[in-house]
Design a protein around this motif. Structure first.
Motif, mmCIF file in Angstrom:
data_model
loop_
_atom_site.group_PDB
_atom_site.id
_atom_site.type_symbol
_atom_site.label_atom_id
_atom_site.label_comp_id
_atom_site.label_asym_id
_atom_site.label_seq_id
_atom_site.Cartn_x
_atom_site.Cartn_y
_atom_site.Cartn_z
ATOM 1 N N GLU A 152 28.694 55.605 -10.650
ATOM 2 C CA GLU A 152 28.503 56.700 -9.688
ATOM 3 C C GLU A 152 27.233 56.496 -8.865
ATOM 4 O O GLU A 152 27.210 56.764 -7.656
ATOM 5 C CB GLU A 152 28.464 58.038 -10.437
ATOM 6 N N LEU A 153 26.172 56.011 -9.526
ATOM 7 C CA LEU A 153 24.928 55.744 -8.793
ATOM 8 C C LEU A 153 25.134 54.636 -7.756
ATOM 9 O O LEU A 153 24.652 54.736 -6.619
ATOM 10 C CB LEU A 153 23.817 55.353 -9.772
ATOM 11 N N SER A 167 26.923 55.986 -4.786
ATOM 12 C CA SER A 167 26.008 56.782 -3.940
ATOM 13 C C SER A 167 25.129 55.866 -3.091
ATOM 14 O O SER A 167 24.880 56.138 -1.910
ATOM 15 C CB SER A 167 25.129 57.679 -4.813
ATOM 16 N N ASP A 182 16.873 54.982 -10.220
ATOM 17 C CA ASP A 182 17.691 55.579 -11.290
ATOM 18 C C ASP A 182 18.552 54.517 -11.972
ATOM 19 O O ASP A 182 18.688 54.509 -13.203
ATOM 20 C CB ASP A 182 18.597 56.678 -10.716
ATOM 21 N N VAL A 183 19.130 53.590 -11.176
ATOM 22 C CA VAL A 183 19.942 52.517 -11.768
ATOM 23 C C VAL A 183 19.058 51.589 -12.597
ATOM 24 O O VAL A 183 19.410 51.206 -13.717
ATOM 25 C CB VAL A 183 20.682 51.714 -10.678
ATOM 26 N N ILE A 235 27.894 56.423 -15.398
ATOM 27 C CA ILE A 235 26.652 56.818 -14.716
ATOM 28 C C ILE A 235 26.257 55.763 -13.679
ATOM 29 O O ILE A 235 25.956 56.076 -12.522
ATOM 30 C CB ILE A 235 25.512 57.022 -15.742
ATOM 31 N N LEU A 259 17.610 56.513 -5.775
ATOM 32 C CA LEU A 259 18.865 56.128 -6.430
ATOM 33 C C LEU A 259 18.740 54.746 -7.070
ATOM 34 O O LEU A 259 19.219 54.515 -8.188
ATOM 35 C CB LEU A 259 20.000 56.122 -5.400
ATOM 36 N N GLU A 278 18.277 53.160 -15.831
ATOM 37 C CA GLU A 278 19.445 53.136 -16.721
ATOM 38 C C GLU A 278 19.589 51.760 -17.372
ATOM 39 O O GLU A 278 19.835 51.655 -18.575
ATOM 40 C CB GLU A 278 20.698 53.482 -15.909
#
Length: 740
Positions: free
Chosen positions: A276-277, A280, A253-254, A273, A250, A257
């Motif tokens: 939400e990440l 999580s 992923d950030v 996006i 996770l 981004e």
């Protein structure tokens, strides 16, 4: 080792905890004062990050000063270098071996099993230099003095049964020698059994052996070395839970981004996006305590998200949490170094810059070796070491838009706008200072930097003789400054600077007119914000002794040892440096490049505040080199034309010495604590050296050799300097007149 058993909140022990272990091993912690020991203990139990000034003071009080008081400058210098190297190696290790996936218990196990810190400390202590001397056990120091042998030479020195029994307990390691007891050990031996140097070596041999015995047992049980420790940490990560791996995914992923959209306008979708990440990530952290070692990552990513959303106050709080949680856990370039870099500009861009947080960030950055101290580290009426240059916070504020361009923020984000305080002033239309009766006039462009300055300062800045005279005739005071500290006198003197290749006129008319007026001590003792210049320093740069005399006579309260310039020098030290410059005025390209050392470039920061230093030209090819050679050729022509004679600069130095300038004042130059007397010794300026000796010059005063330098001695005094630079006249004078 107590270092591993002590309760703490970070995987790696703090710097102050390691210092406490070292001071305990030397048994110096409370030698000077029990309050010093308590301060060190409190710093270990009550805080994680420590101000660099407080840390350096604790080092001095709990280790270096006790050793200097008993064993002299040379051993103290060696221990100082030892401490510098130990902490540099420790912080380098932390930077390349993060423990962000480790609990405190796991970290303790790996640190203790590997004997990482014991190995680091003892190997540095016994490190050999290029003179085949061990760093803390130089020639004459015997590390086998406490070996358990029947005819131990130490026992034969003493007649007293009590002393012999105590020595036997040391030999059998029933107890370790006390630093305080060993300090006066010669009092228990017959007179003349050893000379002073022999006793010093013998006593230090005992303390050095004590130190190694404190750490050595942990090496005997070590199961693997540094490389094994590295492999072990990687193995541990491979065995971490699915929760850890999911959380790391996770986080990646950030980061992806952010990287993917770093230099492009963002949409509401991009914002959603990341939101939400982050949610999580927060959920994973809340549900699994074993992941707490990655909490700093959440706050770091949240901080950036809040900045892009325009919530700067909340972002500042998030960066504080990220900084605090990454300390002694994750020090790599992508971890705490990135956090510090972003946090500095965010903290500076608050409505009121968060100076307390900025100071914490800068202090940690210096302690860990990511940054350097500014040239000026002491401010009037302040006890703490100053870690920020004069306009550094404004520079961070200026850099906010480079780090977080408004056009790349989330939709509808509007950052506050502040007046620029740093950068180059571009004047659109020259003004006539006689057109205004106001106290100050604004100079610069509305779209860029604007600066307030009194009309007479403006006229003097532009070297306009008639306008300055008109300002004086209408009654304008000379005891005024611009908002950065420029006074009419300083502006007048700057036009007489023979060492500035851009000086053109060398016209004294403005100086002569202004210097007829009474000047306050405040004006004479004001140091400018950007160039850190002041009238006496500027007078020295004119190369004219009578101008220096005149400035000194303007007010009896002028500070003779006021510091300024990029290296925070006194006027005397600067004058001596210019003597050296006049002796060798021509610069080669190698001379120029040799000045581009990290410390020199770092000290340019106040001058280039408001400028993107990355945009400054560098030599990348032969064409650039050719341009630089042509530039230096022109500069050298101007030097030969404008430079004063060496005799004039020597005369200026004599004036300052006789006026009471401190010839023993320490200046931090290239890692050395140099004094004006040392500089005179280096240059073989015998007459100036003699004059300084007459004015309480201390030729025995020493500085600790920088860790990058090589010399048999580590405490360097004027004689060492004179010998090194082949200053034959000064060497002969010291040996024949001062040593006898």
């Amino acid at each position: 080792m107590k270092l591993y058993k002590a309760k703490r909140t970070t995987p790696y022990p703090t710097a102050q905890a390691l210092l406490r272990s070292i001071s305990t091993a030397f048994d110096t912690k409370s030698f000077l004062s029990s309050s010093d020991a308590r301060k060190l203990d409190d710093s270990c139990s009550k805080q994680v990050d420590i101000h660099i000034g407080e840390f350096e003071k604790l080092k001095e009080l709990t280790v270096i000063s006790p050793i200097r008081n008993v064993y002299g400058d040379e051993i103290a210098a060696r221990v100082t270098i030892f401490l510098q190297k130990v902490f540099k190696s420790y912080f380098d290790w932390i930077s390349t071996h993060p423990l962000d996936g480790f609990s405190i218990g796991q970290a303790n196990k790996y640190l203790e099993d590997s004997a990482l810190l014991s190995s680091l400390v003892t190997s540095t202590f016994l490190e050999e230099d290029n003179h085949s001397q061990k760093l803390c056990a130089p020639n004459g120091v015997n590390l086998t003095i406490l070996d358990d042998v029947e005819d131990n030479s130490l026992l034969t020195l003493f007649k007293s049964k009590e002393v012999k029994d105590r020595v036997r307990t040391w030999i059998k390691q029933a107890e370790l020698p006390s630093f305080k007891y060993v300090a006066s050990l010669e009092q228990h031996a017959p007179p003349n059994s050893h000379d002073e140097k022999q006793w010093n070596n013998l006593k230090w041999s005992i303390i050095a052996t004590r130190f190694l015995l404190e750490f050595q047992p942990h090496l005997e049980n070590a199961r693997f070395a540094f490389d094994d420790f590295k492999n072990s940490t990687e193995d541990n990560r491979m065995q971490l839970s699915d929760n850890y791996l999911r959380l790391q995914s996770l986080i990646n992923d950030v980061l992806h981004e952010y990287k993917q959209n770093a230099r492009s306008p963002k949409s509401e979708k991009n914002k959603k996006i990341v939101s939400e990440l982050l949610l999580s990530i927060k959920t994973e952290l809340d549900n699994c305590t074993e992941l707490e070692g990655l909490t700093y990552r959440y706050h770091q990513l949240l901080g950036k998200h809040l900045v892009l959303s325009g919530k700067l106050e909340e972002a500042n709080f998030a960066y504080k949490k990220a900084f605090e949680l990454s300390l002694y856990r994750a020090h790599s370039k992508d971890q705490i170094q990135a956090i510090i870099s972003e946090a500095l500009v965010v903290a500076a861009y608050q409505t009121k810059a968060d100076k307390v947080f900025i100071t914490r960030l800068k202090s940690a950055s210096i302690l860990f070796g990511f940054d350097l101290l500014p040239a000026k580290t002491k401010s009037e009426n302040k006890q703490k070491l100053e870690v920020l240059a004069s306009n550094e916070i404004e520079h961070y504020r200026y850099n906010f838009n480079n780090c977080f361009p408004a056009q790349y923020a989330y939709p509808n984000t509007a950052y506050p706008e502040y007046d620029l305080k740093v950068g180059s002033i571009v004047e659109e239309t020259p003004q006539n200072p006689l057109d205004t009766q106001r106290k100050n006039m604004k100079v610069g462009s509305k779209a860029g930097v604007q600066r307030k300055m009194p009309p007479i300062v403006y006229a003097a800045l532009h070297n306009d003789v008639e306008q300055v005279k008109s300002c004086l005739e209408r009654g304008d005071s000379v005891n005024v400054t611009s908002e950065v500290g420029d006074s009419p006198l300083l502006m007048a003197l700057s036009h007489l600077d023979r060492f500035d290749p851009l000086t053109e006129s060398l016209d004294r008319q403005i100086f002569e007119a202004i210097s007829l007026k009474p000047h306050s001590a405040k004006i004479l003792n004001t140091v400018t914000t950007r160039k850190m210049n002041f009238p006496l320093m500027a007078a020295v740069c004119t190369g004219e002794p009578e101008i220096v005399h005149k400035v000194l006579s303007l007010n009896e309260d002028i500070e003779i040892d006021l510091r300024g310039g990029l290296d925070s020098e006194s006027a005397l030290y600067h004058a001596l440096g210019l003597v050296k410059e006049c002796k060798k005025p021509i610069w080669t390209i190698d001379d120029f490049l040799n000045r581009l050392q990290p410390e020199n470039l770092h000290r340019l920061k106040p001058l280039f505040a408001g400028v993107n230093i990355d945009d400054l030209p560098v030599i990348k090819n032969e064409r650039h080199k050719k341009i630089l050679e042509e530039y230096l050729e022109e500069i050298n022509k101007r030097k030969l034309k404008n430079y004063p004679t060496v005799s004039k600069m020597r005369q200026i130095a004599r004036i300052l010495i006789k006026k009471g300038s401190n010839v023993n004042l320490t200046h931090r130059i290239k890692g050395m604590d140099y004094t004006p007397l040392m500089l005179a010794a280096e240059m073989d300026e015998l007459n100036l050296f003699k004059l300084m000796i007459e004015h309480e010059g201390d030729w025995k005063k020493s500085y600790t050799l920088p860790i990058y330098a090589t010399h048999r001695n580590k405490a360097i005094n004027c004689l060492d300097i004179a010998k090194h630079y082949r200053s034959e006249r000064v060497v002969k004078y010291i040996q024949t007149e001062l040593l006898c």
